[in-house]
Design an enzyme around this catalytic site. Structure first.
Site, PDB file in Angstrom:
ATOM      1  N   GLY A 168       0.976  -1.335   0.427  1.00  0.00           N
ATOM      2  CA  GLY A 168      -0.318   0.186  -0.069  1.00  0.00           C
ATOM      3  C   GLY A 168       0.509   1.251   0.168  1.00  0.00           C
ATOM      4  O   GLY A 168       0.515   2.400  -0.915  1.00  0.00           O
ATOM      5  N   PHE A 169       2.469   1.427   1.184  1.00  0.00           N
ATOM      6  CA  PHE A 169       2.412   2.763   1.005  1.00  0.00           C
ATOM      7  C   PHE A 169       1.429   3.810   1.032  1.00  0.00           C
ATOM      8  O   PHE A 169       2.295   4.994   0.421  1.00  0.00           O
ATOM      9  CB  PHE A 169       3.616   2.819  -0.031  1.00  0.00           C
ATOM     10  CG  PHE A 169       4.242   0.835  -0.420  1.00  0.00           C
ATOM     11  CD1 PHE A 169       4.955   0.667   0.585  1.00  0.00           C
ATOM     12  CD2 PHE A 169       4.699  -0.005  -1.134  1.00  0.00           C
ATOM     13  CE1 PHE A 169       6.331  -0.089   0.571  1.00  0.00           C
ATOM     14  CE2 PHE A 169       4.239  -0.855  -1.734  1.00  0.00           C
ATOM     15  CZ  PHE A 169       5.060  -1.649  -0.732  1.00  0.00           C
ATOM     16  N   GLY A 224       0.703  -7.176   3.852  1.00  0.00           N
ATOM     17  CA  GLY A 224       2.356  -7.346   3.457  1.00  0.00           C
ATOM     18  C   GLY A 224       3.018  -7.606   4.449  1.00  0.00           C
ATOM     19  O   GLY A 224       4.457  -8.055   4.513  1.00  0.00           O
ATOM     20  N   THR A 225       3.115  -6.154   5.985  1.00  0.00           N
ATOM     21  CA  THR A 225       3.715  -6.286   6.683  1.00  0.00           C
ATOM     22  C   THR A 225       3.197  -7.149   7.665  1.00  0.00           C
ATOM     23  O   THR A 225       4.439  -7.446   8.986  1.00  0.00           O
ATOM     24  CB  THR A 225       3.050  -4.618   7.342  1.00  0.00           C
ATOM     25  OG1 THR A 225       2.145  -5.426   7.572  1.00  0.00           O
ATOM     26  CG2 THR A 225       3.171  -3.933   6.696  1.00  0.00           C
ATOM     27  N   ASN A 268       7.232  -9.253  17.055  1.00  0.00           N
ATOM     28  CA  ASN A 268       8.411 -10.611  15.744  1.00  0.00           C
ATOM     29  C   ASN A 268       9.871 -10.019  15.273  1.00  0.00           C
ATOM     30  O   ASN A 268       9.481  -8.888  14.246  1.00  0.00           O
ATOM     31  CB  ASN A 268       7.138 -11.080  14.899  1.00  0.00           C
ATOM     32  CG  ASN A 268       8.042 -11.905  13.951  1.00  0.00           C
ATOM     33  OD1 ASN A 268       8.688 -11.676  13.652  1.00  0.00           O
ATOM     34  ND2 ASN A 268       6.497 -13.476  13.485  1.00  0.00           N
ATOM     35  N   GLN A 285      10.217  -5.209   7.672  1.00  0.00           N
ATOM     36  CA  GLN A 285       9.753  -3.656   7.295  1.00  0.00           C
ATOM     37  C   GLN A 285      10.831  -3.085   7.176  1.00  0.00           C
ATOM     38  O   GLN A 285      11.246  -2.028   6.699  1.00  0.00           O
ATOM     39  CB  GLN A 285       9.653  -3.534   8.553  1.00  0.00           C
ATOM     40  CG  GLN A 285       7.607  -3.912   8.210  1.00  0.00           C
ATOM     41  CD  GLN A 285       6.645  -4.036   7.396  1.00  0.00           C
ATOM     42  OE1 GLN A 285       6.354  -2.733   7.018  1.00  0.00           O
ATOM     43  NE2 GLN A 285       7.080  -4.930   6.124  1.00  0.00           N
ATOM     44  N   GLU A 342       8.047   2.401   9.080  1.00  0.00           N
ATOM     45  CA  GLU A 342       8.450   3.089   8.586  1.00  0.00           C
ATOM     46  C   GLU A 342       9.605   3.986   8.769  1.00  0.00           C
ATOM     47  O   GLU A 342      10.083   4.892   7.660  1.00  0.00           O
ATOM     48  CB  GLU A 342       7.196   4.950   8.478  1.00  0.00           C
ATOM     49  CG  GLU A 342       6.051   4.410   7.161  1.00  0.00           C
ATOM     50  CD  GLU A 342       4.832   5.024   7.917  1.00  0.00           C
ATOM     51  OE1 GLU A 342       5.324   5.915   9.301  1.00  0.00           O
ATOM     52  OE2 GLU A 342       3.778   5.948   6.967  1.00  0.00           O
TER      53      GLU A 342
HETATM   54 MO1  MOS Z   1       1.505   5.252   5.067  1.00  0.00          MO
HETATM   55  S1  MOS Z   1       2.047   6.851   4.043  1.00  0.00           S
HETATM   56  O1  MOS Z   1       0.007   5.946   6.487  1.00  0.00           O
HETATM   57  O2  MOS Z   1       0.723   4.237   4.492  1.00  0.00           O
END
Ligand code: MOS
Length: 741
Positions: free
Chosen positions: A244-245, A472-473, A623, A630, A697
């Site tokens: 998603g990002f 996907g995280t 984990n 990530q 992030e």
């Molecule tokens: Mo992130 S830019 O809050 O999906």
């Protein structure tokens, strides 16, 4: 808590489903009699659609309908509106009508949807539409338009646009040592592996949508508002999301198109965006100019910091990336300025993209800190340690924890920072110049609303339900761990179900708050369930350990206990509203330090990353395998941002020239020969019940600057215009070659 489950490097519980192709994504759901929709998009930057001849599209066998602004069903006007009584402030809940009028606001804006019996026919039909435009002049280049910059009322996430403390200008004018540097960061594109897609179908008066979203609640509410229907009539499914990002935090046009077309044709409709279309229609990180000024004494103590950013926005939808916001919390200095300004251009609106703010902002500030260290002849880590603040330098509240120095020192030790060439362009191996660089990482930690239900059946099996997404995280996995830990059952007896709007509401996956926000909700539900079990048994002291129920010295398997005490099973729910006071009373962040070694070819200017290390502290980690993944992913984003990534606009036509992953370069495996992330764990008791903070992030905050600083250390060339390409290095190389001699 049972540390053997939380904190375990468990493999993804959905891993096998994914690698065997059994985890269905939105576009893959079967639907009887499905119709395919393909968007046709504008080929001008600004103006209006004068006419569309749909005849050539209808000549394609199988084409059923062409939706244009002339015949599109009516929708709520763009914006917050009030028709459904939903929260007005959150722009992810805006109504986002498609084909609402004949205006073209940017190159790539949808102007029609072609619907056909097959995907191929729809695509062919879309290509054959004869669209005529009335073209109006467009402004598409940032630099020539800087004079039109304006001050937005607020910046992303509701932060303050500007801050001013002390008298920076006077301090800067009299400081012993100063840096005044201007940096440019280009348009960057989030382009998830799974393209944006939707399948919509009206069933019994309700709309059922399968789509790919980071927030089920956002997309569901935005869709209901756009269509002008009660949100209760929309059921949304998004159990698997291929990245998603930030581009999938809100609803994108394919969702609205699919829903409208399904209503018109009374058949299920699938619409997917092409990868090329996604370069215009799902947002981007705006191009930015940043000016950083630093004032220090001869010992490197900062007396002033000014960080100003000018960036692209759309005249139709404002987006202000908080590029200088992190600067308010990073280093001590009595005189301070942060400012954000917007330049309206006839381009698609910018949007949140992974680490909005820090990702481009640290490419400026953390490079400027390196410039200051270089001017002072000081070690970059020592400079940062000298300017460690005792409390948040602007908010004047304590840090909940501040492990930055620990991350830098641990990273220096592990990386071999003492081997860094102290003089730029002083280490040469054959034709290659070798350099080391570092940068800090900081990312605010906060939680959003979360809710969960959890049920235990007569056999002791646990089912957790949240409308949360796993982009996907690894959300399925950590929630499995959290439930197993809180209930004292093995992870194998927990099933986590996500991505269904019928389940309790969570904000979703974004802002690095997903894991803790949904985790706290699920933990709360499990605690409530445990209390219900104890009450049902009449044993307040009841505990469950390794699937055994213990009370008053006796133990029995959980299945026996449940069959005896609660044969119909038991369930519990829990909801919370987010961080609350802990976020306002403390300055709360995750921290880290990046280290990079690069080789710059002294003849060609080619920059190759040799190795990279990040040391991070995001509190307790659910984990480590998933967290490390990530963090490494974020670091690699930084390598791309430093050396490769750039969305190039043709200012004559307003389109992104390199719209595709063949032309928009991201770092690939060959660009990152050795990259590692080390996680320190300082539990942060101000964060939440787990002491855990966001990691999603953090890895990309500062990583690009570490690479840029290594390039300078290698060859003595400071490229302030990202990405650092061969041409830009080459322009400065002759001097470096002489110095490297
Ligand atoms: Mo992130 S830019 O809050 O999906």
């Amino acid at each position: 808590m049972n540390d053997t489950i939380i904190g375990r490097p468990m493999a993804r519980v959905d891993g096998a489903l994914k690698v065997t192709g059994q985890a269905p994504y939105a576009y893959e759901y079967p639907a009887q009699g499905v119709v395919y929709g393909v968007m046709a998009t504008a080929t001008i930057a600004r103006g209006r659609v004068a006419s569309i001849d749909t005849g050539p599209a209808f000549a394609v066998p199988g084409v059923l309908h062409v939706m244009t602004s002339r015949n599109a069903p009516s929708q709520h006007r763009f914006g917050p509106g009030d028709a459904t009584g939903l929260l007005a402030g959150n722009r992810f809940l805006f109504a986002r009508p498609v084909l609402a009028d004949d205006q073209v606001r940017y190159h790539g804006e949808p102007v029609a949807l072609v619907l056909a019996e097959t995907f191929e026919a729809a695509r062919d039909g879309a290509a054959r539409l004869d669209v005529r435009y009335a073209i109006e002049p467009a402004r598409c280049a940032l630099e020539p338009e800087l004079a039109r910059a304006y001050r937005p009322d607020a910046i992303n996430a509701g932060m303050e646009t500007d801050t001013t403390i002390g008298d920076f200008e006077a301090d800067f004018a009299r400081a012993a040592v100063t840096v005044d540097a201007r940096y440019r960061t280009p348009y960057q594109k989030h382009n998830a592996m799974e393209p944006h897609a939707a399948l919509a179908e009206w069933r019994e008066g309700g709309l059922v949508v399968h789509t790919s979203t980071q927030s089920v609640a956002n997309t569901r509410k935005a869709l209901a508002k756009t269509l002008g229907i009660d949100v209760a009539r929309v059921r949304l499914h998004s159990p698997y999301v291929g990245g998603g990002f930030g581009a999938k935090l809100g609803m994108q046009p394919e969702v609205v198109f699919a829903a409208l077309a399904a209503g018109l044709l009374r058949r299920p409709v699938k619409v997917a965006q092409t990868r090329q279309q996604m370069f215009a229609t799902v947002g981007h990180r705006p191009e930015m100019i940043q000016r950083v000024r630093l004032a220090a004494d001869a010992t490197g103590r900062l007396s002033g910091i000014a960080h100003e950013a000018w960036m692209q926005t759309s005249p139709h939808e404002e987006f202000a990336e908080q590029a200088a916001a992190f600067t308010r919390s990073l280093y001590a200095a009595p005189n301070r300025i942060t400012r954000h300004r917007l330049v309206p251009l006839d381009l698609p609106p910018g949007d949140t993209m992974r680490a909005p703010g820090e990702a481009p902002g640290m490419m400026a500030l953390e490079a400027a800190m390196d410039e200051l260290a270089s001017t002072l002849g000081m070690d970059p880590i020592a400079l940062r340690i000298r300017n460690e603040p005792a409390v948040d330098p602007e908010r004047r509240v304590p840090f909940s924890s501040r492990p930055l120095v620990r991350c830098m020192n641990e990273g220096a030790r592990r990386f071999g920072w003492d081997q860094r060439p102290t003089r730029p362009a002083s280490r040469r191996e054959g034709d290659r110049l070798i350099g080391y660089g570092m940068a800090a990482a900081i990312r605010p930690n906060y939680m959003r609303n979360g809710a969960a239900s959890v049920a235990m059946d007569a056999a002791g099996r646990v089912t957790a339900r949240l409308d949360m997404t796993d982009i996907g995280t690894g959300t399925y996995t950590i929630l499995t761990q959290i439930a197993a830990d809180a209930l004292g059952v093995p992870p194998a007896s927990v099933e986590v179900r996500l991505g269904d709007s019928a389940f309790p509401e969570n904000w979703g996956s974004g802002g690095s708050f997903g894991a803790t926000s949904s985790g706290v909700a699920l933990h709360g539900a499990c605690v409530a369930l445990r209390a219900k079990l104890a009450a049902a048994a009449g044993r307040p002291e009841l505990r469950i350990v390794d699937g055994q129920v213990r009370a008053g010295g006796a133990a029995e398997p959980i299945a026996t206990f449940m069959a005896r005490v609660a044969p119909a099973g038991l369930s519990a729910e829990y909801a919370h509203t987010g961080s609350g006071k802990s976020y306002t009373e403390y300055s709360q962040h995750s921290f880290g330090a990046h280290f990079a070694e690069v080789a710059v070819d002294a003849l060609t200017g080619e920059v190759r990353l040799r190795r990279m290390l990040g040391v991070f502290d995001a509190g307790r980690v659910f984990n480590p395998r998933l967290a490390r993944s990530q963090l490494i992913g974020g670091m690699i984003w930084g390598v791309g941002a430093a050396l490769l990534e750039e969305g190039v606009v043709d200012p004559r036509f307003g389109h992104f020239v390199n719209a595709g992953l063949g032309e928009y370069h991201v770092a690939v495996a060959a660009d990152v020969p050795e990259v590692d992330a080390v996680i320190l764990e300082t539990p942060d008791d101000k964060a939440n019940v787990f002491g855990a903070k966001g990691v999603g992030e953090l890895g990309t905050c500062g990583s690009a600057a570490a690479v840029a600083n290594a390039v300078f250390n290698a060859c003595g060339i400071r490229v302030r215009d990202y990405p650092i390409t061969v041409e830009k290095v080459l322009a400065g190389l002759p001097d470096a070659r002489i110095r490297a001699g």
